[in-house]
Design an enzyme around this catalytic site. Structure first.
Site, PDB file in Angstrom:
ATOM      1  N   LYS A   1       1.053  -1.236  -0.022  1.00 29.74           N
ATOM      2  CA  LYS A   1       0.122  -0.105  -0.141  1.00 29.74           C
ATOM      3  C   LYS A   1       0.814   1.088  -0.139  1.00 29.74           C
ATOM      4  CE  LYS A   1      -4.082   1.855   2.581  1.00 29.74           C
ATOM      5  NZ  LYS A   1      -4.844   1.739   3.776  1.00 29.74           N
TER       6      LYS A   1
ATOM      7  N   SER B   1      -9.743   1.539   2.814  1.00 33.93           N
ATOM      8  CA  SER B   1      -8.951   2.409   2.074  1.00 33.93           C
ATOM      9  C   SER B   1      -7.761   1.708   1.388  1.00 33.93           C
ATOM     10  CB  SER B   1      -8.290   3.466   2.809  1.00 33.93           C
ATOM     11  OG  SER B   1      -7.251   2.935   3.797  1.00 33.93           O
TER      12      SER B   1
ATOM     13  N   SER C   1     -10.009  -0.687   7.102  1.00 30.68           N
ATOM     14  CA  SER C   1      -9.408  -0.395   5.766  1.00 30.68           C
ATOM     15  C   SER C   1      -8.635  -1.856   5.198  1.00 30.68           C
ATOM     16  CB  SER C   1      -8.324   0.553   5.616  1.00 30.68           C
ATOM     17  OG  SER C   1      -9.038   1.725   5.689  1.00 30.68           O
TER      18      SER C   1
HETATM   19  N1  GLN Z   1     -13.259   4.059   6.383  1.00 31.26           N
HETATM   20  C1  GLN Z   1     -12.497   4.273   7.683  1.00 31.26           C
HETATM   21  C2  GLN Z   1     -11.961   5.705   7.629  1.00 31.26           C
HETATM   22  O1  GLN Z   1     -12.410   6.357   6.550  1.00 31.26           O
HETATM   23  C3  GLN Z   1     -11.244   3.339   7.888  1.00 31.26           C
HETATM   24  C4  GLN Z   1      -9.895   3.806   7.151  1.00 31.26           C
HETATM   25  C5  GLN Z   1      -8.978   2.960   7.571  1.00 31.26           C
HETATM   26  O2  GLN Z   1      -9.105   1.900   8.239  1.00 31.26           O
HETATM   27  N2  GLN Z   1      -7.940   3.440   7.290  1.00 31.26           N
HETATM   28  O3  GLN Z   1     -11.335   6.299   8.286  1.00 31.26           O
END
Ligand code: GLN
Length: 436
Positions: free
Chosen positions: A61, A136, A160
């Protein structure tokens, strides 16, 4: 098969379907040295001197530092930023001869649940090309699902890893907080972030987790832990919380699946009550906003890239402005401290639940993924996270494994286990992945 040959197969697939063909856009950058590195690994294999990950092809990532590759966080802020060092997880992977094939797309600075906040265009869901892949860590999940690599690293702050794993039909593991060093991860919310893995099968996930886990002097919150092993499970008890979710077809699919596997394995299923799970999202976001605001102060344009407020997208800006507002002295007791209190309540609730059951199973995401670029509201977007933020708040491990499909769209289920019970969690999950 030799590493180089396997790499060539993956590179061809990327060439065919990443920017062209299906235009999945999961990979932002290919490691320019991958072929040379593959040859070196093959030489070691020939001599019988290769490490545990020799032959495995891994994508990373874009918020994890890999020396000489881009760590853009899919943001214009860090568009031209090249890492000067390896994150601890990358050092460990390289030491065991894992091959980094490239850097994956993501929601900007890991803020999002759909992959659509990437400054470099969203990535597509390889399982259904007109839908979001989830986020994400969208590119990491999509890269594994699309056959661009064996394994991928992602980060999970509130879901994410598990969310895109569920939507793309692959396995995604968020380890216990502290199992894996965060050194070299560009943080979203440091008290919740964890690096974890995507894979096609449980064995590969166990292999990579065993390499990257462990205490690291560079991350004070990291812990030493026992080797993760798949165990033969005797009679275990699975807690099933009653949670109303948006799409009841998901509950039905998962209920059926859990009943089938529990029967086969002679597991006991018990209904459990988790009183405070509905507070997850309201607890998660204030913590995330405040910590993100504080973590992004270094992006002031002097040392790294551009000034973040002047170059970021809407969602990142919302969190910076929101985080700055609730960090103000007059609001501190109101939001952040309250959220930390609620976090402890949720943590305690899970600790209590695990006195009666070995693991807990629930859906990963409460709804099916939406169509790419169909505008949804902020509330709807945050609504994707209701079931995943819980494990981060409770600091426990959780895995998403494919449970089946609805309208041809993959749906995952989550196995949650007590802190540092990764072996148990993965052993339970293995029973589900075998029947895929
Ligand atoms: N969807 C969550 C957020 O927008 C989690 C994101 C993540 O785990 N990096 O913060």
């Amino acid at each position: 098969m030799e590493t180089e040959k396997r790499l060539q197969i993956y590179l061809k697939e990327i060439e065919k379907n990443n920017q062209k063909g299906k235009k999945i856009n999961a990979i932002l950058q290919i490691n320019p040295n991958s072929e040379k590195e593959a040859k070196e690994i093959d030489k070691k294999l020939e001599k019988g001197k290769a490490g545990k990950l020799a032959g495995k092809i891994i994508a990373v990532k874009a918020n994890i530092n890999v020396k000489n590759l881009q760590a853009s966080c899919a943001s214009l802020t860090l568009k031209d930023y090249i890492s000067g060092y390896d994150a601890s997880v990358i050092e460990k992977i390289k030491k065991e001869d894992g091959l980094i094939i490239g850097i994956t797309n993501m929601d900007e600075f890991a803020c999002g649940s759909s992959g659509e906040t990437s400054a470099f265009s969203p990535c597509k869901n390889p399982a259904c090309l007109d839908l979001i892949p989830g986020g994400s860590s969208s590119g990491s999940a999509a890269a594994v699902a699309a056959g661009f690599c064996d394994l991928a690293l992602g980060s999970d702050t509130g879901g994410s890893i598990r969310n895109p794993a569920s939507h793309c039909g692959v396995i995604g593991v968020k380890p216990s907080y502290g199992l894996v060093s965060r050194y070299g991860l560009i943080d979203l919310s440091m008290s919740l972030d964890q690096i974890g893995v995507f894979s096609k099968n449980i064995d590969d996930a166990v292999l990579l987790l065993n390499v990257i886990k462990g205490k690291d002097e560079k991350d004070a919150t990291s812990f030493e832990s026992k080797e993760i092993r798949l165990e033969k499970l005797n009679k275990i008890t699975i807690g099933i919380p009653k949670i109303n979710i948006q799409d009841s077809r998901i509950n039905k699919l998962i209920d059926d699946k859990v009943n089938e596997i529990a029967k086969k394995n002679n597991w006991e299923l018990v209904d459990i009550k988790l009183e405070h799970v509905n507070l997850g999202v309201q607890t998660y976001y204030p913590i995330c906003y405040v910590e993100f605001f504080s973590g992004t102060r270094k992006f002031d344009g002097r040392r790294f890239g551009k000034k973040i407020e002047e170059s970021c997208g809407e969602e990142v800006l919302r969190r910076i402005l929101g985080g700055s507002e609730i960090s103000k002295a007059e609001f501190k007791g109101l939001y952040y401290r309250r959220a930390l209190k609620a976090k402890n309540i949720i943590k305690k609730e899970f600790e209590d639940a695990f006195k009666d059951v070995d693991v807990i199973i629930m859906p990963t995401v409460p709804r099916l993924p939406h169509k790419l670029n169909s505008k949804i509201s902020v509330e709807e977007m945050y609504g994707y996270d209701v079931l995943t933020v819980l494990a981060n708040l409770a600091e426990i491990p959780a895995i998403s494994v494919p449970a089946g499909k609805i309208d041809n769209v993959p749906v995952g289920l989550q196995v949650l286990a007590p802190r540092f019970s990764e072996s148990l969690m993965l052993s339970v999950a293995e029973q589900f992945s075998e029947t895929k």
